[in-house]
Scaffold this active site. Sequence first.
Site, mmCIF file in Angstrom:
data_model
loop_
_atom_site.group_PDB
_atom_site.id
_atom_site.type_symbol
_atom_site.label_atom_id
_atom_site.label_comp_id
_atom_site.label_asym_id
_atom_site.label_seq_id
_atom_site.Cartn_x
_atom_site.Cartn_y
_atom_site.Cartn_z
ATOM 1 N N CYS A 144 36.288 -5.158 75.455
ATOM 2 C CA CYS A 144 36.822 -4.851 76.871
ATOM 3 C C CYS A 144 38.339 -5.245 76.716
ATOM 4 C CB CYS A 144 36.257 -5.101 77.851
ATOM 5 S SG CYS A 144 36.412 -6.878 78.429
ATOM 6 N N HIS A 185 51.519 -8.947 64.248
ATOM 7 C CA HIS A 185 50.146 -9.121 64.001
ATOM 8 C C HIS A 185 49.247 -9.831 65.156
ATOM 9 C CE1 HIS A 185 51.375 -8.540 59.497
ATOM 10 N NE2 HIS A 185 51.143 -7.303 60.243
ATOM 11 N N TYR A 228 38.807 -19.455 62.173
ATOM 12 C CA TYR A 228 40.097 -19.173 62.893
ATOM 13 C C TYR A 228 40.135 -20.593 63.469
ATOM 14 C CZ TYR A 228 41.326 -14.453 62.215
ATOM 15 O OH TYR A 228 41.932 -13.296 61.523
ATOM 16 N N CYS A 258 32.484 -12.789 76.318
ATOM 17 C CA CYS A 258 33.313 -12.367 77.581
ATOM 18 C C CYS A 258 32.651 -12.392 78.868
ATOM 19 C CB CYS A 258 33.658 -11.026 77.093
ATOM 20 S SG CYS A 258 34.412 -9.954 78.535
ATOM 21 N N SER A 304 55.346 -11.851 51.120
ATOM 22 C CA SER A 304 55.064 -11.052 49.694
ATOM 23 C C SER A 304 55.246 -9.638 49.876
ATOM 24 C CB SER A 304 53.650 -11.475 49.499
ATOM 25 O OG SER A 304 52.792 -11.050 50.477
ATOM 26 N N ASP A 335 51.558 -17.637 64.187
ATOM 27 C CA ASP A 335 51.766 -18.835 64.842
ATOM 28 C C ASP A 335 52.869 -18.656 65.964
ATOM 29 O OD1 ASP A 335 53.473 -19.540 61.726
ATOM 30 O OD2 ASP A 335 54.597 -19.346 63.819
ATOM 31 N N ASN A 393 53.757 -13.246 61.403
ATOM 32 C CA ASN A 393 52.928 -14.565 61.734
ATOM 33 C C ASN A 393 52.062 -14.606 62.985
ATOM 34 O OD1 ASN A 393 53.803 -15.182 59.187
ATOM 35 N ND2 ASN A 393 55.704 -16.450 59.931
HETATM 36 C C1 BV8 Z 1 47.068 -0.624 59.481
HETATM 37 C C2 BV8 Z 1 46.698 -11.366 61.211
HETATM 38 C C3 BV8 Z 1 46.413 1.261 60.220
HETATM 39 C C4 BV8 Z 1 45.329 -11.969 60.991
HETATM 40 C C5 BV8 Z 1 47.322 -10.084 59.331
HETATM 41 C C6 BV8 Z 1 46.177 0.065 50.556
HETATM 42 C C7 BV8 Z 1 47.598 0.263 50.212
HETATM 43 C C8 BV8 Z 1 48.545 -0.072 51.379
HETATM 44 C C9 BV8 Z 1 47.991 -0.484 52.558
HETATM 45 C C10 BV8 Z 1 46.757 -0.654 52.622
HETATM 46 C C11 BV8 Z 1 45.934 -0.127 51.905
HETATM 47 N N1 BV8 Z 1 44.603 -0.644 52.180
HETATM 48 C C12 BV8 Z 1 44.610 -0.969 53.511
HETATM 49 C C13 BV8 Z 1 45.906 -0.820 53.707
HETATM 50 C C14 BV8 Z 1 46.427 -1.272 55.074
HETATM 51 C C15 BV8 Z 1 46.428 -2.754 55.170
HETATM 52 C C16 BV8 Z 1 47.352 -3.385 54.093
HETATM 53 O O1 BV8 Z 1 48.433 -3.382 54.170
HETATM 54 N N2 BV8 Z 1 46.640 -3.872 53.137
HETATM 55 C C17 BV8 Z 1 47.330 -4.745 52.238
HETATM 56 C C18 BV8 Z 1 46.609 -6.024 51.834
HETATM 57 C C19 BV8 Z 1 47.013 -3.626 50.813
HETATM 58 N N3 BV8 Z 1 47.005 -3.037 56.556
HETATM 59 C C20 BV8 Z 1 46.400 -3.026 57.566
HETATM 60 O O2 BV8 Z 1 45.152 -3.017 57.818
HETATM 61 C C21 BV8 Z 1 47.358 -3.073 58.916
HETATM 62 N N4 BV8 Z 1 46.642 -2.164 59.833
HETATM 63 O O3 BV8 Z 1 47.413 -0.433 58.552
HETATM 64 O O4 BV8 Z 1 46.531 0.029 60.486
HETATM 65 C C22 BV8 Z 1 45.047 1.601 59.965
HETATM 66 C C23 BV8 Z 1 43.954 1.652 60.527
HETATM 67 C C24 BV8 Z 1 42.603 1.906 60.044
HETATM 68 C C25 BV8 Z 1 42.474 1.870 58.672
HETATM 69 C C26 BV8 Z 1 43.481 1.729 57.724
HETATM 70 C C27 BV8 Z 1 44.686 1.586 58.244
HETATM 71 C C28 BV8 Z 1 47.071 -4.429 59.681
HETATM 72 C C29 BV8 Z 1 47.681 -5.609 58.981
HETATM 73 C C30 BV8 Z 1 47.706 -6.711 59.512
HETATM 74 C C31 BV8 Z 1 46.501 -7.686 59.046
HETATM 75 N N5 BV8 Z 1 46.658 -8.843 59.897
HETATM 76 N N6 BV8 Z 1 47.455 -10.972 60.133
HETATM 77 C C32 BV8 Z 1 45.354 -13.243 60.545
HETATM 78 O O5 BV8 Z 1 46.370 -14.009 60.151
HETATM 79 O O6 BV8 Z 1 44.172 -13.775 60.477
HETATM 80 S S1 BV8 Z 1 48.214 -9.782 57.982
HETATM 81 C C33 BV8 Z 1 48.497 -11.417 57.301
HETATM 82 O O7 BV8 Z 1 49.290 -11.171 55.893
HETATM 83 C C34 BV8 Z 1 49.124 -12.495 57.997
HETATM 84 O O8 BV8 Z 1 50.027 -12.103 59.229
HETATM 85 C C35 BV8 Z 1 50.530 -12.666 56.905
HETATM 86 O O9 BV8 Z 1 51.652 -13.089 57.740
HETATM 87 C C36 BV8 Z 1 50.551 -11.247 56.480
HETATM 88 C C37 BV8 Z 1 51.505 -10.906 55.365
HETATM 89 O O10 BV8 Z 1 51.217 -11.821 54.390
HETATM 90 P P1 BV8 Z 1 52.841 -12.812 54.341
HETATM 91 O O11 BV8 Z 1 53.490 -12.994 55.546
HETATM 92 O O12 BV8 Z 1 53.629 -11.893 53.344
HETATM 93 O O13 BV8 Z 1 52.186 -13.969 53.810
HETATM 94 P P2 BV8 Z 1 51.966 -14.165 51.990
HETATM 95 O O14 BV8 Z 1 51.053 -15.421 52.120
HETATM 96 O O15 BV8 Z 1 51.344 -12.878 51.634
HETATM 97 O O16 BV8 Z 1 53.139 -14.490 51.356
HETATM 98 C C38 BV8 Z 1 53.750 -15.576 51.684
HETATM 99 C C39 BV8 Z 1 55.293 -15.345 51.053
HETATM 100 O O17 BV8 Z 1 55.961 -16.509 51.218
HETATM 101 C C40 BV8 Z 1 55.269 -15.334 49.359
HETATM 102 O O18 BV8 Z 1 56.164 -14.409 48.924
HETATM 103 C C41 BV8 Z 1 55.467 -16.814 48.950
HETATM 104 O O19 BV8 Z 1 56.418 -16.492 47.876
HETATM 105 C C42 BV8 Z 1 56.488 -16.995 50.184
HETATM 106 N N7 BV8 Z 1 56.907 -18.496 50.361
HETATM 107 C C43 BV8 Z 1 56.143 -19.696 50.173
HETATM 108 N N8 BV8 Z 1 56.675 -20.979 50.335
HETATM 109 C C44 BV8 Z 1 57.940 -20.383 51.061
HETATM 110 C C45 BV8 Z 1 58.131 -19.073 51.000
HETATM 111 N N9 BV8 Z 1 59.211 -18.431 51.354
HETATM 112 C C46 BV8 Z 1 60.131 -19.105 52.163
HETATM 113 N N10 BV8 Z 1 60.261 -20.370 51.929
HETATM 114 C C47 BV8 Z 1 59.077 -21.106 51.480
HETATM 115 N N11 BV8 Z 1 59.052 -22.418 51.565
HETATM 116 ZN ZN ZN Z 2 34.539 -7.857 77.255
#
Ligand code: BV8
Ligand code: ZN
Length: 252
Positions: free
Chosen positions: A131, A120, A68, A150, A192, A105, A103
């Site tokens: 805490c 997120h 990070y 902490c 995505s 940022d 995002n």
């Molecule tokens: C939750 C913070 C309830 C951290 C992030 C199976 C099926 C479905 C869902 C799940 C599953 N197994 C688990 C899950 C749930 C899981 C999930 O969805 N997993 C996915 C991978 C299958 N979700 C969770 O866990 C969420 N919580 O569901 O809670 C729960 C509780 C307990 C148990 C289970 C469930 C929490 C999700 C949040 C995770 N944290 N970020 C950090 O950043 O370090 S998510 C992370 O991915 C980022 O925030 C990022 O933004 C986000 C999504 O990705 P994108 O933004 O789409 O970015 P990516 O790189 O993928 O794509 C970029 C795109 O840009 C591409 O399409 C590319 O073509 C395009 N691009 C490139 N250049 C350009 C462009 N577009 C325009 N212009 C350009 N120039």
């Molecule tokens: Zn604490």
Amino acid sequence: MREDIDWAARRLEAASRVVCLTGAGVSAESGVPTFRDAQTGLWSRFDAEELASPEGFERDPGLVWRWYMWRLDQLKAAAPNPGHFALAQLAGLCERFLLVTQNVDSLHEQAGSGEVLHLHGSLLHFRCNSCAAPHHLTGEQRRAESPPACGLCGDLVRPDVVWFGESLPWDVVEEAADAAQGCDAMLVIGTSGLVYPAAQLPLIAKRAGAAVIDVNPEPGPISSIADLFLQGKSGEILPALAGSVADRRANA
Ligand code: BV8
Ligand code: ZN
């Protein structure tokens, strides 16, 4: 592409409520690697989803901390790109405009977007892992090999982001889902469409009858349900779109 931009501009101009969902792609032209891009350098052998998880932090807090701090260095070096500025301009051209981002940022805010809903969390804020007390990072802690403790309970400090397997803040999700349900047009920029529940929002808008417009260089799950897929970079398409809406407003 010109006709498509004009079609999209007409929908945005006519909309009484617009929701815009952004993903890592909107920051790509600011030099911030997207989430799914292969991690670069020494991080290339690590899976981002594994590092961005409570299990990853539990297993090796120092490794996750250094990852990070590396990403924070990238964010500090990044500046908003024309896509961010165009979204700030669009907000002023549309009757009601809600910007929802995946995002962590602050480039939307730096570009002048007023209200930004962070699904997120934010990599610019830190809190205690148990805490949840907010933590102000010192320069020394920024450069440290492992997370600080902490000041209240002694547990480890972590970035104030939502990790995989963690629930999103329910008030933010509720506001975003309500807005998706009630909008006339949804702009989806640079995601995505793989991460839930964020990826649900365009489906909610579509089912509620909104025009869904996807901006991405690559087709994907969102473009397949969108009413219009504007294929290309957000830093190029969004200024053209904002310009077209501005012209229509000026000549109305
Ligand atoms: C939750 C913070 C309830 C951290 C992030 C199976 C099926 C479905 C869902 C799940 C599953 N197994 C688990 C899950 C749930 C899981 C999930 O969805 N997993 C996915 C991978 C299958 N979700 C969770 O866990 C969420 N919580 O569901 O809670 C729960 C509780 C307990 C148990 C289970 C469930 C929490 C999700 C949040 C995770 N944290 N970020 C950090 O950043 O370090 S998510 C992370 O991915 C980022 O925030 C990022 O933004 C986000 C999504 O990705 P994108 O933004 O789409 O970015 P990516 O790189 O993928 O794509 C970029 C795109 O840009 C591409 O399409 C590319 O073509 C395009 N691009 C490139 N250049 C350009 C462009 N577009 C325009 N212009 C350009 N120039
Ligand atoms: Zn604490």
